[in-house]
Scaffold this motif. Structure first.
Motif, PDB file in Angstrom:
ATOM      1  N   SER A   9       0.833  -1.202   0.000  1.00  0.00           N
ATOM      2  CA  SER A   9       0.000   0.000   0.000  1.00  0.00           C
ATOM      3  C   SER A   9       0.869   1.256   0.000  1.00  0.00           C
ATOM      4  N   GLY A  10       0.268   2.366  -0.371  1.00  0.00           N
ATOM      5  CA  GLY A  10       0.954   3.657  -0.416  1.00  0.00           C
ATOM      6  C   GLY A  10       0.241   4.583  -1.381  1.00  0.00           C
ATOM      7  N   SER A  78      -5.984  -7.548   9.247  1.00  0.00           N
ATOM      8  CA  SER A  78      -7.384  -7.960   9.366  1.00  0.00           C
ATOM      9  C   SER A  78      -8.265  -7.453   8.221  1.00  0.00           C
ATOM     10  N   ILE A  79      -7.686  -6.700   7.302  1.00  0.00           N
ATOM     11  CA  ILE A  79      -8.470  -6.112   6.216  1.00  0.00           C
ATOM     12  C   ILE A  79      -8.793  -7.169   5.163  1.00  0.00           C
ATOM     13  N   VAL A  90      -0.132  -4.961   4.748  1.00  0.00           N
ATOM     14  CA  VAL A  90       0.844  -5.271   5.794  1.00  0.00           C
ATOM     15  C   VAL A  90       2.260  -5.074   5.257  1.00  0.00           C
ATOM     16  N   HIS A  91       2.974  -4.135   5.859  1.00  0.00           N
ATOM     17  CA  HIS A  91       4.379  -3.852   5.529  1.00  0.00           C
ATOM     18  C   HIS A  91       5.268  -4.579   6.539  1.00  0.00           C
ATOM     19  N   PRO A  92       6.578  -4.501   6.366  1.00  0.00           N
ATOM     20  CA  PRO A  92       7.475  -5.205   7.307  1.00  0.00           C
ATOM     21  C   PRO A  92       7.296  -4.784   8.770  1.00  0.00           C
ATOM     22  N   ALA A  96       5.473   1.164   9.349  1.00  0.00           N
ATOM     23  CA  ALA A  96       5.505   1.318   7.890  1.00  0.00           C
ATOM     24  C   ALA A  96       4.108   1.143   7.299  1.00  0.00           C
ATOM     25  N   SER A  97       3.322   0.227   7.851  1.00  0.00           N
ATOM     26  CA  SER A  97       1.944   0.017   7.385  1.00  0.00           C
ATOM     27  C   SER A  97       1.105   1.268   7.624  1.00  0.00           C
ATOM     28  N   VAL A  98       1.222   1.831   8.821  1.00  0.00           N
ATOM     29  CA  VAL A  98       0.461   3.032   9.167  1.00  0.00           C
ATOM     30  C   VAL A  98       0.921   4.217   8.322  1.00  0.00           C
TER      31      VAL A  98
END
Length: 190
Positions: A9-10, A78-79, A90-92, A96-98
């Motif tokens: 994501s980004g 959970s998405i 989900v990032h590492p 990073a995800s947030v």
């Protein structure tokens, strides 16, 4: 065997599922109602800027979940997935995800939104419009019956009670909980 490829994501995801800001992309009679209301506002000296009309479901999905990660602390793992959107939330690291979700929220221009974007909305059916509206001083605007309504009260924005009443005569209704989604108008107030 084919491998399903996902991408982190980004902000780059925002361009994948573009929305429209053109009233021609609204559905049926609602399009004409919005165009007539905008014409009446413009004739009255009210500045109107349309930022969103039709929005694909996949864009609504991105808006909803990126906002929820940032504002509700939803766990990215959970998405639920959606066919045709091979995004990896989900990032590492959690940070990073947030951060990636925050980039998306900024790029989607929903940072100031005070309620989670709907997974399905009137935008998906071409029955909603987001507009920034402002003016100075008193204005006189025609409602859908042709009656002239003088607006002297504030605020001088789309949150003005009299302007909201005028919009309703055209069949363009302000979001029922307006302060949470200031620019949003639709065929049913949702």
């Amino acid at each position: 065997m084919t491998t399903h490829v996902t991408k982190l994501s980004g902000a780059h995801w925002v361009r994948r599922f573009d929305s429209s800001s053109n009233t021609r992309d609204l559905s049926g009679m609602f399009r004409y109602a919005v165009e007539d209301f905008i014409a009446a506002m413009t004739a009255a000296g009210i500045k109107v800027s349309v930022s969103a009309t039709y929005r694909p479901l996949k864009r609504s999905y991105l808006m909803h979940w990126s906002w929820r990660i940032v504002n509700d602390g939803i766990d990215p793992s959970s998405i639920p997935s959606v066919p045709g959107v091979d995004i990896e939330w989900v990032h590492p690291t959690t940070a990073a995800s947030v951060n990636a979700a925050r980039e998306m929220v900024e790029a989607l221009s929903i940072r100031r939104l005070r309620t989670k974007p709907a997974l399905r909305s009137q935008h998906n059916a071409g029955l909603a419009v987001d507009m920034s509206i402002c003016w100075r001083g008193a204005v006189s605007i025609k409602d859908a019956t042709g009656a002239l309504v003088q607006i002297k009260t504030g605020p001088r924005t789309g949150m003005n009670k009299q302007l909201i009443e005028v919009g309703a005569t055209y069949g363009v209704k302000k979001y029922y909980d307006g302060i949470k989604d200031v620019p949003h108008w639709s065929n049913n107030g949702r």
